[in-house]
Design a protein around this motif. Structure first.
Motif, PDB file in Angstrom:
ATOM      1  N   LEU A 123     -35.090 -42.080   4.944  1.00  0.00           N
ATOM      2  CA  LEU A 123     -34.182 -41.582   3.911  1.00  0.00           C
ATOM      3  C   LEU A 123     -33.054 -40.761   4.528  1.00  0.00           C
ATOM      4  O   LEU A 123     -31.886 -40.875   4.123  1.00  0.00           O
ATOM      5  CB  LEU A 123     -34.952 -40.751   2.885  1.00  0.00           C
ATOM      6  N   HIS A 124     -33.394 -39.917   5.494  1.00  0.00           N
ATOM      7  CA  HIS A 124     -32.355 -39.131   6.165  1.00  0.00           C
ATOM      8  C   HIS A 124     -31.358 -40.036   6.891  1.00  0.00           C
ATOM      9  O   HIS A 124     -30.137 -39.830   6.811  1.00  0.00           O
ATOM     10  CB  HIS A 124     -32.987 -38.137   7.144  1.00  0.00           C
ATOM     11  N   HIS A 125     -31.875 -41.046   7.574  1.00  0.00           N
ATOM     12  CA  HIS A 125     -30.986 -41.967   8.292  1.00  0.00           C
ATOM     13  C   HIS A 125     -30.089 -42.722   7.307  1.00  0.00           C
ATOM     14  O   HIS A 125     -28.910 -42.968   7.597  1.00  0.00           O
ATOM     15  CB  HIS A 125     -31.806 -42.961   9.121  1.00  0.00           C
ATOM     16  N   PHE A 126     -30.632 -43.060   6.153  1.00  0.00           N
ATOM     17  CA  PHE A 126     -29.849 -43.772   5.140  1.00  0.00           C
ATOM     18  C   PHE A 126     -28.624 -42.962   4.731  1.00  0.00           C
ATOM     19  O   PHE A 126     -27.497 -43.465   4.748  1.00  0.00           O
ATOM     20  CB  PHE A 126     -30.723 -44.078   3.926  1.00  0.00           C
ATOM     21  N   PHE A 127     -28.846 -41.701   4.365  1.00  0.00           N
ATOM     22  CA  PHE A 127     -27.720 -40.880   3.937  1.00  0.00           C
ATOM     23  C   PHE A 127     -26.764 -40.597   5.096  1.00  0.00           C
ATOM     24  O   PHE A 127     -25.535 -40.621   4.924  1.00  0.00           O
ATOM     25  CB  PHE A 127     -28.219 -39.571   3.310  1.00  0.00           C
ATOM     26  N   GLU A 128     -27.300 -40.340   6.263  1.00  0.00           N
ATOM     27  CA  GLU A 128     -26.451 -40.053   7.422  1.00  0.00           C
ATOM     28  C   GLU A 128     -25.612 -41.265   7.831  1.00  0.00           C
ATOM     29  O   GLU A 128     -24.481 -41.114   8.315  1.00  0.00           O
ATOM     30  CB  GLU A 128     -27.317 -39.593   8.588  1.00  0.00           C
ATOM     31  N   ASN A 129     -26.144 -42.455   7.625  1.00  0.00           N
ATOM     32  CA  ASN A 129     -25.434 -43.672   8.020  1.00  0.00           C
ATOM     33  C   ASN A 129     -24.378 -44.104   7.011  1.00  0.00           C
ATOM     34  O   ASN A 129     -23.438 -44.829   7.369  1.00  0.00           O
ATOM     35  CB  ASN A 129     -26.419 -44.832   8.228  1.00  0.00           C
ATOM     36  N   HIS A 130     -24.541 -43.683   5.759  1.00  0.00           N
ATOM     37  CA  HIS A 130     -23.650 -44.184   4.704  1.00  0.00           C
ATOM     38  C   HIS A 130     -22.685 -43.139   4.135  1.00  0.00           C
ATOM     39  O   HIS A 130     -21.765 -43.516   3.398  1.00  0.00           O
ATOM     40  CB  HIS A 130     -24.470 -44.765   3.557  1.00  0.00           C
ATOM     41  N   PHE A 131     -22.896 -41.869   4.455  1.00  0.00           N
ATOM     42  CA  PHE A 131     -22.079 -40.824   3.840  1.00  0.00           C
ATOM     43  C   PHE A 131     -21.525 -39.861   4.892  1.00  0.00           C
ATOM     44  O   PHE A 131     -22.095 -39.721   5.983  1.00  0.00           O
ATOM     45  CB  PHE A 131     -22.901 -40.027   2.821  1.00  0.00           C
ATOM     46  N   THR A 132     -20.435 -39.202   4.515  1.00  0.00           N
ATOM     47  CA  THR A 132     -19.831 -38.148   5.342  1.00  0.00           C
ATOM     48  C   THR A 132     -19.767 -36.870   4.514  1.00  0.00           C
ATOM     49  O   THR A 132     -19.234 -36.887   3.391  1.00  0.00           O
ATOM     50  CB  THR A 132     -18.411 -38.534   5.784  1.00  0.00           C
ATOM     51  N   PRO A 133     -20.316 -35.759   5.018  1.00  0.00           N
ATOM     52  CA  PRO A 133     -20.302 -34.513   4.233  1.00  0.00           C
ATOM     53  C   PRO A 133     -18.976 -33.758   4.351  1.00  0.00           C
ATOM     54  O   PRO A 133     -18.429 -33.622   5.442  1.00  0.00           O
ATOM     55  CB  PRO A 133     -21.450 -33.698   4.833  1.00  0.00           C
ATOM     56  N   TYR A 134     -18.501 -33.287   3.202  1.00  0.00           N
ATOM     57  CA  TYR A 134     -17.321 -32.430   3.141  1.00  0.00           C
ATOM     58  C   TYR A 134     -17.718 -31.162   2.387  1.00  0.00           C
ATOM     59  O   TYR A 134     -18.167 -31.233   1.241  1.00  0.00           O
ATOM     60  CB  TYR A 134     -16.177 -33.099   2.388  1.00  0.00           C
ATOM     61  N   GLN A 135     -17.543 -30.014   3.021  1.00  0.00           N
ATOM     62  CA  GLN A 135     -17.871 -28.776   2.334  1.00  0.00           C
ATOM     63  C   GLN A 135     -16.741 -28.393   1.390  1.00  0.00           C
ATOM     64  O   GLN A 135     -15.563 -28.504   1.716  1.00  0.00           O
ATOM     65  CB  GLN A 135     -18.104 -27.630   3.317  1.00  0.00           C
ATOM     66  N   GLU A 171     -16.785 -51.220  -5.096  1.00  0.00           N
ATOM     67  CA  GLU A 171     -16.853 -51.754  -3.741  1.00  0.00           C
ATOM     68  C   GLU A 171     -17.513 -50.792  -2.762  1.00  0.00           C
ATOM     69  O   GLU A 171     -18.345 -51.192  -1.935  1.00  0.00           O
ATOM     70  CB  GLU A 171     -15.445 -52.114  -3.256  1.00  0.00           C
ATOM     71  N   ALA A 172     -17.142 -49.511  -2.840  1.00  0.00           N
ATOM     72  CA  ALA A 172     -17.668 -48.534  -1.884  1.00  0.00           C
ATOM     73  C   ALA A 172     -19.163 -48.313  -2.040  1.00  0.00           C
ATOM     74  O   ALA A 172     -19.819 -47.810  -1.123  1.00  0.00           O
ATOM     75  CB  ALA A 172     -16.928 -47.213  -2.032  1.00  0.00           C
ATOM     76  N   TRP A 173     -19.713 -48.693  -3.182  1.00  0.00           N
ATOM     77  CA  TRP A 173     -21.113 -48.407  -3.472  1.00  0.00           C
ATOM     78  C   TRP A 173     -22.015 -49.634  -3.409  1.00  0.00           C
ATOM     79  O   TRP A 173     -23.238 -49.503  -3.496  1.00  0.00           O
ATOM     80  CB  TRP A 173     -21.226 -47.764  -4.858  1.00  0.00           C
ATOM     81  N   GLN A 174     -21.454 -50.804  -3.276  1.00  0.00           N
ATOM     82  CA  GLN A 174     -22.267 -52.016  -3.350  1.00  0.00           C
ATOM     83  C   GLN A 174     -23.368 -52.048  -2.291  1.00  0.00           C
ATOM     84  O   GLN A 174     -24.540 -52.252  -2.605  1.00  0.00           O
ATOM     85  CB  GLN A 174     -21.369 -53.249  -3.243  1.00  0.00           C
ATOM     86  N   GLN A 175     -23.000 -51.839  -1.049  1.00  0.00           N
ATOM     87  CA  GLN A 175     -24.001 -51.873   0.017  1.00  0.00           C
ATOM     88  C   GLN A 175     -24.952 -50.689  -0.086  1.00  0.00           C
ATOM     89  O   GLN A 175     -26.167 -50.819   0.135  1.00  0.00           O
ATOM     90  CB  GLN A 175     -23.338 -51.896   1.391  1.00  0.00           C
ATOM     91  N   ILE A 176     -24.402 -49.519  -0.416  1.00  0.00           N
ATOM     92  CA  ILE A 176     -25.237 -48.322  -0.566  1.00  0.00           C
ATOM     93  C   ILE A 176     -26.329 -48.552  -1.603  1.00  0.00           C
ATOM     94  O   ILE A 176     -27.517 -48.301  -1.366  1.00  0.00           O
ATOM     95  CB  ILE A 176     -24.366 -47.111  -0.955  1.00  0.00           C
ATOM     96  N   CYS A 177     -25.929 -49.071  -2.758  1.00  0.00           N
ATOM     97  CA  CYS A 177     -26.892 -49.265  -3.836  1.00  0.00           C
ATOM     98  C   CYS A 177     -27.883 -50.374  -3.509  1.00  0.00           C
ATOM     99  O   CYS A 177     -29.073 -50.285  -3.861  1.00  0.00           O
ATOM    100  CB  CYS A 177     -26.158 -49.559  -5.138  1.00  0.00           C
ATOM    101  N   ALA A 178     -27.407 -51.402  -2.837  1.00  0.00           N
ATOM    102  CA  ALA A 178     -28.310 -52.492  -2.456  1.00  0.00           C
ATOM    103  C   ALA A 178     -29.385 -51.991  -1.507  1.00  0.00           C
ATOM    104  O   ALA A 178     -30.582 -52.306  -1.669  1.00  0.00           O
ATOM    105  CB  ALA A 178     -27.511 -53.625  -1.821  1.00  0.00           C
ATOM    106  N   GLU A 179     -28.988 -51.201  -0.518  1.00  0.00           N
ATOM    107  CA  GLU A 179     -29.967 -50.677   0.435  1.00  0.00           C
ATOM    108  C   GLU A 179     -30.871 -49.635  -0.213  1.00  0.00           C
ATOM    109  O   GLU A 179     -32.064 -49.558   0.098  1.00  0.00           O
ATOM    110  CB  GLU A 179     -29.251 -50.099   1.650  1.00  0.00           C
ATOM    111  N   ALA A 180     -30.303 -48.828  -1.095  1.00  0.00           N
ATOM    112  CA  ALA A 180     -31.098 -47.787  -1.756  1.00  0.00           C
ATOM    113  C   ALA A 180     -32.254 -48.396  -2.542  1.00  0.00           C
ATOM    114  O   ALA A 180     -33.339 -47.810  -2.634  1.00  0.00           O
ATOM    115  CB  ALA A 180     -30.211 -46.956  -2.668  1.00  0.00           C
ATOM    116  N   SER A 181     -32.033 -49.563  -3.117  1.00  0.00           N
ATOM    117  CA  SER A 181     -33.081 -50.198  -3.922  1.00  0.00           C
ATOM    118  C   SER A 181     -34.248 -50.686  -3.083  1.00  0.00           C
ATOM    119  O   SER A 181     -35.339 -50.939  -3.615  1.00  0.00           O
ATOM    120  CB  SER A 181     -32.489 -51.372  -4.703  1.00  0.00           C
ATOM    121  N   LEU A 182     -34.056 -50.802  -1.773  1.00  0.00           N
ATOM    122  CA  LEU A 182     -35.095 -51.342  -0.893  1.00  0.00           C
ATOM    123  C   LEU A 182     -35.819 -50.273  -0.092  1.00  0.00           C
ATOM    124  O   LEU A 182     -36.820 -50.572   0.572  1.00  0.00           O
ATOM    125  CB  LEU A 182     -34.463 -52.352   0.081  1.00  0.00           C
TER     126      LEU A 182
END
Length: 381
Positions: free
Chosen positions: A86-98, A66-77
């Motif tokens: 590409l930067h906006h894609f990762f920034e919009n879909h992920f949160t960084p944890y060190q 479930e958590a990856w469905q939209q991510i993977c769909a957008e990544a394919s396009l």
């Protein structure tokens, strides 16, 4: 066959035959510290086209979650040439944890691995005399998670002797009197090259007619990996700084009469399977083809398979910064601990040179899909 109750753990400890992660994560547990994107060194200038390609490979295994469905769909396009997009894609879909170690430190060891090329034959000859084995028929594997879900990932490997489960043969035993006859896939001409093939977990073999056989990891005899580089240091043959794949190979060439003894100091033994000709790259523990320079092996107790990991390290043998968005798509017998990574360099001699000399310090930021967080007992703010 099922082994129940406390006997499972006793057998694992007594036999050293469980393919589990040896060397526990720090007692306090890994710490995930939520960060802003500005904290990732060189993030805005990072080239993400190949990172996206690696992510797309991972999506073949993740897209149904479930958590990856939209991510993977957008990544394919996405347009791989649109850096800002590409930067906006990762920034919009992920949160960084060190990642931090249990003691609060933020650095760990980054090594490298690759897909080697060996030379071999379908038949044993005077030149091609070292066998590459498939999985032995008598290798017993018990999945402990069927009994105890909390032991997911722990598997007992051994063999049946009468009514008892006993350890499977170690490397010395397999190479001496207990080779799985009839399970030879190929024969190669390089003893230490075959050992490195097992350490890397996959590779290619060129046959006399020029055709290529691709090999992938199939199983293992159940013993923990032991570093022969470390053994050479203990023997006083090399210093820690001198240890590389190349220096180990040269030592073997210089000491052929002592090579088997050195190799047998690592009891772990890997069995292989032939991969389809259409397979473009080695396949990692996640079950997807690895992307050279953008896939990495991690300790899956710490980092879930498929996660993007921003890696801040240096190029092999130098202090030149290497900041890159990687994908956690593999594991390894020696890859244990919180900040511990193995950088996949790809196929061939150049990849081997980079991998063989990579012993760098590095920091990691795990990118969790928005809405997902690390386990509560592993989070620090």
């Amino acid at each position: 066959m099922r082994v129940t109750g406390w006997l499972v753990m006793v057998v694992c400890l007594m036999l050293a035959a469980c393919s589990v992660h040896h060397g526990a994560v720090e007692e306090q547990g890994p710490l995930f510290v939520k960060k802003s994107w500005h904290a990732l060194p060189g993030w805005r200038s990072a080239e993400l086209a190949n990172s996206l390609k690696a992510l797309r490979q991972g999506c073949t295994a993740l897209a149904k979650k479930e958590a990856w469905q939209q991510i993977c769909a957008e990544a394919s396009l996405l347009d791989v040439d649109n850096s800002d997009g590409l930067h906006h894609f990762f920034e919009n879909h992920f949160t960084p944890y060190q990642l931090r170690n249990g003691d609060g430190s933020a650095e760990g060891l980054i090594t490298g691995y690759y897909e080697p090329l060996l030379y071999g034959s379908r038949e044993k000859t005077k030149r091609f005399r070292y066998p590459v084995f498939g999985v032995p028929d008598d290798l017993l594997v018990v999945d402990l998670s069927e009994l105890y879900p909390q032991l997911k990932g722990m598997r007992l490997r051994g063999r049946i002797e009468g009514r008892r489960i006993v350890p499977y043969y170690d490397r010395a035993g397999i190479d001496a009197d207990h080779a799985p006859r009839g399970k030879e896939i190929l024969w190669v001409d390089d003893q230490i090259g075959l050992f490195f093939l097992q350490v890397q977990g996959s590779g290619r073999v060129e046959l006399p007619d020029g055709s290529i056989v691709k090999l992938g990891y199939a199983d293992q005899n159940g013993y923990p990996y032991a570093s022969i580089g470390k053994r050479l240091v203990e023997m006083g043959e090399l210093t820690l700084e001198q240890v590389t794949l190349q220096s180990i190979r040269q030592w073997g060439l210089d000491h052929p009469d002592r090579l088997s003894s050195l190799l047998n100091s690592n009891p772990s033994y890997v069995f292989f399977r032939e991969m389809p000709d259409t397979q473009q790259s080695a396949v990692g523990a996640m079950g997807v083809p690895l992307t050279g320079g953008y896939s990495m092996a991690v300790d899956r107790r710490v980092i879930p398979m498929g996660m993007p990991v921003f890696l801040a390290t240096t190029w092999p043998g130098s202090d030149k910064p290497l900041n890159r968005l990687m994908l956690a798509q593999d594991t390894g017998g020696a890859i244990k601990g919180t900040i511990r990574g193995d950088f996949f360099w790809g196929f061939g001699a150049e990849a081997g040179r980079e991998a063989g000399s990579m012993k760098q310090q590095g920091r990691m930021w795990v990118l969790f899909p928005n809405g997902e967080k690390p386990a509560v007992n592993k989070v620090s703010g």
